[in-house]
Motif scaffolding. Structure first.
Motif, PDB file in Angstrom:
ATOM      1  N   VAL A 106       0.837  -1.206   0.000  1.00 37.48           N
ATOM      2  CA  VAL A 106       0.000   0.000   0.000  1.00 37.48           C
ATOM      3  C   VAL A 106       0.869   1.254   0.000  1.00 37.48           C
ATOM      4  CG1 VAL A 106      -1.716   1.305   1.303  1.00 37.48           C
ATOM      5  CG2 VAL A 106      -1.923  -1.188   1.114  1.00 37.48           C
ATOM      6  N   HIS A 107       1.912   1.266   0.810  1.00 38.06           N
ATOM      7  CA  HIS A 107       2.786   2.440   0.868  1.00 38.06           C
ATOM      8  C   HIS A 107       3.525   2.647  -0.451  1.00 38.06           C
ATOM      9  CE1 HIS A 107       3.027   1.692   5.509  1.00 38.06           C
ATOM     10  NE2 HIS A 107       1.887   2.271   5.144  1.00 38.06           N
ATOM     11  N   THR A 108       3.935   1.553  -1.085  1.00 41.29           N
ATOM     12  CA  THR A 108       4.620   1.676  -2.369  1.00 41.29           C
ATOM     13  C   THR A 108       3.701   2.271  -3.424  1.00 41.29           C
ATOM     14  OG1 THR A 108       6.014  -0.238  -1.841  1.00 41.29           O
ATOM     15  CG2 THR A 108       5.875   0.413  -4.146  1.00 41.29           C
ATOM     16  N   VAL A 109       2.453   1.806  -3.460  1.00 40.65           N
ATOM     17  CA  VAL A 109       1.491   2.325  -4.440  1.00 40.65           C
ATOM     18  C   VAL A 109       1.192   3.797  -4.163  1.00 40.65           C
ATOM     19  CG1 VAL A 109      -0.867   2.119  -5.297  1.00 40.65           C
ATOM     20  CG2 VAL A 109       0.495   0.052  -4.871  1.00 40.65           C
ATOM     21  N   LEU A 110       0.936   4.138  -2.899  1.00 41.17           N
ATOM     22  CA  LEU A 110       0.639   5.533  -2.561  1.00 41.17           C
ATOM     23  C   LEU A 110       1.834   6.434  -2.831  1.00 41.17           C
ATOM     24  CD1 LEU A 110      -1.375   5.171   0.779  1.00 41.17           C
ATOM     25  CD2 LEU A 110      -2.250   5.844  -1.467  1.00 41.17           C
ATOM     26  N   PHE A 111       3.004   6.006  -2.404  1.00 35.95           N
ATOM     27  CA  PHE A 111       4.213   6.796  -2.609  1.00 35.95           C
ATOM     28  C   PHE A 111       4.463   7.056  -4.091  1.00 35.95           C
ATOM     29  CE2 PHE A 111       8.824   7.097  -3.211  1.00 35.95           C
ATOM     30  CZ  PHE A 111       9.140   8.146  -2.357  1.00 35.95           C
ATOM     31  N   THR A 112       4.277   6.025  -4.916  1.00 35.74           N
ATOM     32  CA  THR A 112       4.531   6.162  -6.350  1.00 35.74           C
ATOM     33  C   THR A 112       3.454   6.989  -7.036  1.00 35.74           C
ATOM     34  OG1 THR A 112       5.614   3.989  -6.335  1.00 35.74           O
ATOM     35  CG2 THR A 112       4.953   4.884  -8.468  1.00 35.74           C
ATOM     36  N   ALA A 113       2.186   6.693  -6.764  1.00 38.42           N
ATOM     37  CA  ALA A 113       1.096   7.374  -7.460  1.00 38.42           C
ATOM     38  C   ALA A 113       1.023   8.853  -7.099  1.00 38.42           C
ATOM     39  CB  ALA A 113      -0.230   6.683  -7.138  1.00 38.42           C
ATOM     40  N   VAL A 114       1.077   9.167  -5.812  1.00 43.39           N
ATOM     41  CA  VAL A 114       0.975  10.574  -5.389  1.00 43.39           C
ATOM     42  C   VAL A 114       2.187  11.360  -5.865  1.00 43.39           C
ATOM     43  CG1 VAL A 114       0.807  12.112  -3.407  1.00 43.39           C
ATOM     44  CG2 VAL A 114      -0.444   9.951  -3.416  1.00 43.39           C
ATOM     45  N   SER A 115       3.370  10.767  -5.788  1.00 40.59           N
ATOM     46  CA  SER A 115       4.573  11.457  -6.253  1.00 40.59           C
ATOM     47  C   SER A 115       4.481  11.758  -7.742  1.00 40.59           C
ATOM     48  CB  SER A 115       5.818  10.620  -5.962  1.00 40.59           C
ATOM     49  OG  SER A 115       6.030  10.467  -4.574  1.00 40.59           O
ATOM     50  N   LEU A 116       4.081  10.768  -8.543  1.00 40.12           N
ATOM     51  CA  LEU A 116       3.978  10.984  -9.988  1.00 40.12           C
ATOM     52  C   LEU A 116       2.936  12.043 -10.325  1.00 40.12           C
ATOM     53  CD1 LEU A 116       4.249   7.396 -11.519  1.00 40.12           C
ATOM     54  CD2 LEU A 116       5.967   9.188 -11.498  1.00 40.12           C
ATOM     55  N   LEU A 117       1.802  11.992  -9.648  1.00 39.19           N
ATOM     56  CA  LEU A 117       0.728  12.940  -9.936  1.00 39.19           C
ATOM     57  C   LEU A 117       1.183  14.374  -9.712  1.00 39.19           C
ATOM     58  CD1 LEU A 117      -2.248  13.526 -10.589  1.00 39.19           C
ATOM     59  CD2 LEU A 117      -2.750  13.213  -8.153  1.00 39.19           C
ATOM     60  N   PHE A 118       1.773  14.641  -8.560  1.00 35.50           N
ATOM     61  CA  PHE A 118       2.172  16.016  -8.256  1.00 35.50           C
ATOM     62  C   PHE A 118       3.436  16.420  -9.014  1.00 35.50           C
ATOM     63  CE2 PHE A 118      -0.736  15.330  -4.766  1.00 35.50           C
ATOM     64  CZ  PHE A 118      -1.306  16.590  -4.584  1.00 35.50           C
ATOM     65  N   GLN A 119       4.367  15.513  -9.201  1.00 34.05           N
ATOM     66  CA  GLN A 119       5.560  15.847  -9.967  1.00 34.05           C
ATOM     67  C   GLN A 119       5.205  16.225 -11.401  1.00 34.05           C
ATOM     68  OE1 GLN A 119       8.094  12.426  -9.639  1.00 34.05           O
ATOM     69  NE2 GLN A 119       8.824  12.942  -7.604  1.00 34.05           N
ATOM     70  N   TYR A 120       4.335  15.443 -12.007  1.00 38.17           N
ATOM     71  CA  TYR A 120       3.958  15.737 -13.391  1.00 38.17           C
ATOM     72  C   TYR A 120       3.111  17.005 -13.467  1.00 38.17           C
ATOM     73  CZ  TYR A 120       1.797  15.297 -17.960  1.00 38.17           C
ATOM     74  OH  TYR A 120       1.341  15.543 -19.226  1.00 38.17           O
ATOM     75  N   GLY A 121       2.123  17.142 -12.575  1.00 41.65           N
ATOM     76  CA  GLY A 121       1.246  18.313 -12.625  1.00 41.65           C
ATOM     77  C   GLY A 121       1.998  19.616 -12.395  1.00 41.65           C
ATOM     78  N   ILE A 122       2.822  19.653 -11.347  1.00 44.86           N
ATOM     79  CA  ILE A 122       3.579  20.879 -11.062  1.00 44.86           C
ATOM     80  C   ILE A 122       4.631  21.114 -12.137  1.00 44.86           C
ATOM     81  CG2 ILE A 122       5.070  22.023  -9.380  1.00 44.86           C
ATOM     82  CD1 ILE A 122       3.662  20.435  -7.192  1.00 44.86           C
ATOM     83  N   GLY A 123       5.290  20.049 -12.593  1.00 42.81           N
ATOM     84  CA  GLY A 123       6.287  20.200 -13.649  1.00 42.81           C
ATOM     85  C   GLY A 123       5.692  20.721 -14.935  1.00 42.81           C
ATOM     86  N   PRO A 205      11.944  19.056 -10.969  1.00 44.82           N
ATOM     87  CA  PRO A 205      12.846  19.555 -12.023  1.00 44.82           C
ATOM     88  C   PRO A 205      12.956  18.626 -13.226  1.00 44.82           C
ATOM     89  CG  PRO A 205      13.829  19.882  -9.868  1.00 44.82           C
ATOM     90  CD  PRO A 205      12.612  19.050  -9.650  1.00 44.82           C
ATOM     91  N   PHE A 206      12.979  17.323 -13.010  1.00 43.15           N
ATOM     92  CA  PHE A 206      13.059  16.396 -14.144  1.00 43.15           C
ATOM     93  C   PHE A 206      11.853  16.552 -15.061  1.00 43.15           C
ATOM     94  CE2 PHE A 206      11.745  12.258 -15.869  1.00 43.15           C
ATOM     95  CZ  PHE A 206      12.819  12.006 -16.708  1.00 43.15           C
ATOM     96  N   ASN A 207      10.661  16.589 -14.475  1.00 42.67           N
ATOM     97  CA  ASN A 207       9.456  16.785 -15.281  1.00 42.67           C
ATOM     98  C   ASN A 207       9.471  18.127 -15.982  1.00 42.67           C
ATOM     99  OD1 ASN A 207       7.087  14.555 -14.480  1.00 42.67           O
ATOM    100  ND2 ASN A 207       8.650  14.797 -12.908  1.00 42.67           N
ATOM    101  N   LEU A 208       9.955  19.152 -15.307  1.00 42.66           N
ATOM    102  CA  LEU A 208      10.024  20.490 -15.906  1.00 42.66           C
ATOM    103  C   LEU A 208      10.913  20.485 -17.141  1.00 42.66           C
ATOM    104  CD1 LEU A 208       9.813  23.584 -16.027  1.00 42.66           C
ATOM    105  CD2 LEU A 208      11.575  23.690 -14.241  1.00 42.66           C
TER     106      LEU A 208
END
Length: 329
Positions: A106-123, A205-208
């Motif tokens: 559960v933590h792996t899924v949450l950590f990955t999904a939430v990180s990707l969502l905000f990294q991509y959106g903000i980037g 920064p990577f997404n940006l």
């Protein structure tokens, strides 16, 4: 009278050729045999040899060893004498029945999904913002690369200091506005949130950079045509920019997924997966099984690591399938 007799020239006849003495014709330059031993083929193999050796030594062999490790009962003594009994899928059954498995999943899924969502959106938002090419755009864009350029141990240590319950600047700022201090790293409710926030900051920064490069490939004439048709800024982004960014967005999310799945050092430095496994992911669990105990469990640790490899492989194959469908459409 001296008569000089002239010997008549003998008519030269071509020698007769027997059936078995025919001359072998020279090999055709375009024949398969000629191409097999052509210098160009040897040169091609010479260029491929270093890459092939690198992939075999640093990718194929470690994956094979990790798979073998997960199928045997290895101990510290086994690494010395090389005698590790084959146990099949016993290590995988062990981690499946381990009480840590479900929380770590559960933590792996949450950590990955939430990180990707905000990294991509903000980037993506920052990439569109900096694409306006205003004054100081290049300078500010370079400053946003700092989190990406810093070593992870520095970033993780900085966030650990900032989120410290007693002397962290975050709690100091919250106290200044009348909010009670938060135990970011020591409370089970907030530990996973803390490492997610730090990982989002590192990955923006990577997404940006990648999405900004994708925006540069979109012809400006398409935006001008949409403006002439009466489309506003949001409509131009939704109907022109975002659809044309799909290939770049797909590879950005895939690379971000692979990177986020294997994040270990950030979580380990900040929380060590605790407290009470509240921020444990498969990456930290695999390390703790293999190296974090006095009596390491190498086989189960390798099995958990292989689950991450399988997850990354599955998403990679999905990406390739989607790309092929788009190319054939």
């Amino acid at each position: 009278m001296n008569d000089t007799t002239q010997t008549p020239h003998r008519a030269e006849h071509p020698p007769t050729r027997t059936a078995g003495a025919e001359r072998t014709p020279a090999p055709d330059p375009g024949s398969p045999r000629r191409r097999r031993f052509a210098p160009e083929r040897w040169a091609a193999w010479g260029f491929l040899a270093p890459v092939t050796a690198y992939l075999v030594l640093f990718y194929a062999y470690p994956l094979y060893r990790n798979l073998d490790l997960s199928l045997r009962h290895y101990t510290v003594r086994s690494f010395v004498d090389g005698d590790a009994p084959f146990t099949g899928l016993a290590n995988y059954r062990e981690i499946w029945h381990d009480p840590t498995f479900l929380p770590a999943l559960v933590h792996t899924v949450l950590f990955t999904a939430v990180s990707l969502l905000f990294q991509y959106g903000i980037g993506l938002a920052l990439a569109v913002f900096f694409f306006q090419r205003f004054r100081l755009s290049a300078t500010l864009r370079a400053l946003f690369l700092v989190p990406w350029l810093l070593p992870l141990i520095v970033s993780a240590s900085t966030w650990s200091w900032m989120l410290n319950s007693d002397s962290g600047v975050v709690n100091t700022a919250l106290h200044a506005v009348g909010v009670d201090p938060v135990n970011w790293l020591t409370a089970p409710t907030w530990s996973l949130v803390s490492v997610i926030i730090a990982n989002i900051w590192i990955g923006i920064p990577f997404n940006l950079v990648v999405l900004y490069s994708g925006l540069q490939t979109i012809p400006e004439s398409l935006h001008e045509a949409a403006s002439l048709d009466g489309a506003n800024a949001w409509q131009r982004f939704r109907r022109v920019t975002f659809p044309l960014l799909r290939p770049v967005s797909a590879i950005t999310l895939l690379l971000g997924l692979v990177y986020t799945l294997k994040v270990f050092d950030l979580i380990w430095i900040m929380t060590k997966g605790g407290p009470v496994d509240s921020s444990t992911t498969f990456a930290t669990w695999s390390y703790r099984l293999g190296f974090g105990n006095l009596l390491p469990s190498f086989g189960p640790g390798a099995a958990v690591g292989n689950l991450l490899v399988i997850a990354a492989l599955v998403f990679g194959l999905i990406y390739i399938r989607v790309q092929r469908k788009q190319a054939s459409a």
